[in-house]
Design an enzyme around this catalytic site. Structure first.
Site, short mmCIF file in Angstrom:
data_model
loop_
_atom_site.label_atom_id
_atom_site.label_comp_id
_atom_site.label_asym_id
_atom_site.label_seq_id
_atom_site.Cartn_x
_atom_site.Cartn_y
_atom_site.Cartn_z
N TYR A 235 -0.19 -1.14 12.31
CA TYR A 235 -0.46 -2.59 12.22
C TYR A 235 -0.06 -3.31 13.51
O TYR A 235 -0.78 -4.17 14.02
CB TYR A 235 0.32 -3.12 11.02
CG TYR A 235 0.07 -4.56 10.65
CD1 TYR A 235 -1.09 -4.95 9.98
CD2 TYR A 235 1.02 -5.55 10.93
CE1 TYR A 235 -1.30 -6.27 9.61
CE2 TYR A 235 0.82 -6.86 10.56
CZ TYR A 235 -0.35 -7.22 9.90
OH TYR A 235 -0.53 -8.53 9.54
N LYS B 227 -2.54 -5.32 15.92
CA LYS B 227 -2.37 -6.76 16.13
C LYS B 227 -2.14 -7.09 17.60
O LYS B 227 -2.51 -8.17 18.06
CB LYS B 227 -1.22 -7.29 15.26
CG LYS B 227 -1.55 -7.30 13.76
CD LYS B 227 -2.83 -8.08 13.47
CE LYS B 227 -2.97 -8.47 12.01
NZ LYS B 227 -4.27 -9.14 11.73
P1 NAD Z 1 -4.33 -10.84 1.85
O1 NAD Z 1 -4.07 -9.42 1.55
O2 NAD Z 1 -3.84 -11.89 0.93
O3 NAD Z 1 -5.89 -11.08 2.11
C1 NAD Z 1 -6.62 -10.24 2.97
C2 NAD Z 1 -8.08 -10.27 2.56
O4 NAD Z 1 -8.81 -9.42 3.46
C3 NAD Z 1 -8.32 -9.75 1.14
O5 NAD Z 1 -9.08 -10.69 0.41
C4 NAD Z 1 -9.10 -8.45 1.36
O6 NAD Z 1 -10.04 -8.15 0.33
C5 NAD Z 1 -9.78 -8.74 2.68
N1 NAD Z 1 -10.22 -7.50 3.33
C6 NAD Z 1 -9.53 -6.36 3.50
N2 NAD Z 1 -10.30 -5.43 4.08
C7 NAD Z 1 -11.50 -6.01 4.31
C8 NAD Z 1 -12.72 -5.55 4.87
N3 NAD Z 1 -12.84 -4.29 5.32
N4 NAD Z 1 -13.76 -6.42 4.95
C9 NAD Z 1 -13.64 -7.68 4.48
N5 NAD Z 1 -12.52 -8.16 3.92
C10 NAD Z 1 -11.47 -7.33 3.84
O7 NAD Z 1 -3.72 -11.08 3.33
P2 NAD Z 1 -3.17 -12.40 4.07
O8 NAD Z 1 -1.70 -12.37 3.98
O9 NAD Z 1 -3.94 -13.59 3.63
O10 NAD Z 1 -3.53 -12.00 5.59
C11 NAD Z 1 -4.67 -12.50 6.26
C12 NAD Z 1 -4.59 -12.08 7.71
O11 NAD Z 1 -3.40 -12.57 8.30
C13 NAD Z 1 -4.57 -10.55 7.92
O12 NAD Z 1 -5.28 -10.23 9.10
C14 NAD Z 1 -3.10 -10.27 8.11
O13 NAD Z 1 -2.89 -9.07 8.82
C15 NAD Z 1 -2.67 -11.49 8.87
N6 NAD Z 1 -1.23 -11.79 8.80
C16 NAD Z 1 -0.64 -12.08 7.60
C17 NAD Z 1 0.71 -12.38 7.56
C18 NAD Z 1 1.44 -12.72 6.29
O14 NAD Z 1 2.67 -12.89 6.34
N7 NAD Z 1 0.77 -12.83 5.16
C19 NAD Z 1 1.46 -12.37 8.75
C20 NAD Z 1 0.81 -12.07 9.96
C21 NAD Z 1 -0.54 -11.79 9.97
#
Ligand code: NAD
Length: 252
Positions: A153, A157
């Site tokens: 990851y 990123k």
């Molecule tokens: P989440 O798991 O709540 O939602 C992620 C969504 O992406 C899900 O609806 C899933 O179905 C979709 N997804 C996964 N694989 C996919 C694919 N191949 N095609 C289309 N859709 C797909 O995650 P989140 O926490 O809302 O995270 C959103 C973004 O932010 C991600 O890129 C994550 O890495 C990043 N992020 C999150 C956090 C955090 O603390 N939540 C921190 C840093 C970065």
């Protein structure tokens, strides 16, 4: 800003940060394609945006599937009239320490985050270059700076940051700005799954994280949505190639 309604694709928008971003853009008057793995997953988000007075369509799209991405983006441009904003937000975790990490888990994370962002940027720029206008916001993470148990990851990123800088150089002359947000800890299903993996409740993990965050709270999806809204608006038209950390002051 033109009077015409701008059009955005937000990937991974069925829930979490993507759903909040789609809702925020719609509240700003943008027509939004709510893209996620299957249309059923996107429908509730699209319907709640419509119920609040916005314009949204559900869009089935696996961002790792080259043909599906190209078809989905063409459909958005045809159905909604243009494609002005792309938010690459879809993401997955496959955390493990290096010696236990499978090659499949490495590949899955690379594929969703990096191949997915690449395919979506490539599909979107076709429409944006033709109109000499557009904004792309990619999703990095504080984990790009290194986190135990997240070799896959973290690499993906940080790769997003390189992709962002490179596409800013290539697409800037065509009126397209490319930036990234790097969220800190945001309350979503993703961080709930991290809590489960380390054997604590989501609330315990949130409290522990808030205590070591300068602003003394964890983030909410709306915190990221606000940054994305700015980076996809004309107010940020002289900002490109940047990664904005939205993390309450916390670096891992
Ligand atoms: P989440 O798991 O709540 O939602 C992620 C969504 O992406 C899900 O609806 C899933 O179905 C979709 N997804 C996964 N694989 C996919 C694919 N191949 N095609 C289309 N859709 C797909 O995650 P989140 O926490 O809302 O995270 C959103 C973004 O932010 C991600 O890129 C994550 O890495 C990043 N992020 C999150 C956090 C955090 O603390 N939540 C921190 C840093 C970065």
């Amino acid at each position: 800003m033109t009077d015409q309604r701008r059009v955005a694709v937000v990937t991974g928008a069925a829930r979490g940060i993507g759903a909040a971003t789609a809702a925020r853009l719609a509240a700003d008057g943008v027509a939004v394609a709510v893209a996620d793995l299957d249309e059923q997953a996107c429908r509730a988000t699209a319907e709640s945006i419509s119920a609040a007075g916005g314009v949204a369509i559900p869009l089935a799209c696996d961002v790792t599937d080259e043909a599906a991405v190209d078809t989905a983006f063409d459909r958005v441009a045809a159905d909604l009239g243009s494609l002005d904003i792309l938010v690459n937000n879809a993401g997955v975790l496959r955390d493990n320490l290096l010696f236990k990490m499978s090659a499949a888990d490495w590949d899955t994370v690379m594929s969703v985050h990096l191949r997915g962002a690449f395919l979506c940027c490539r599909a979107a720029q076709r429409h944006m270059v033709a109109r000499r206008s557009g904004a792309i916001v990619n999703t990095s993470s504080v984990s790009a700076l290194g986190t135990r148990g997240q070799a896959n990851y973290s690499a993906a990123k940080m790769g997003i940051q390189g992709l962002t800088r490179t596409l800013a150089i290539e697409l800037g002359p065509f009126g397209i700005n490319v930036n990234a947000v790097a969220p800190g800890f945001i309350v979503t299903e993703m961080t709930a799954s991290t809590a489960a993996r380390v054997g604590v409740t989501p609330e315990e993990l949130q409290a522990k994280t808030a205590a070591v965050t300068p602003v003394r709270r964890v983030g909410l999806p709306a915190d990221i949505a606000n940054a994305v809204a700015f980076l996809s608006s004309e107010k940020s038209s002289f900002i490109t190639g940047q990664t904005i950390y939205v993390d309450g002051g916390r670096r891992l």
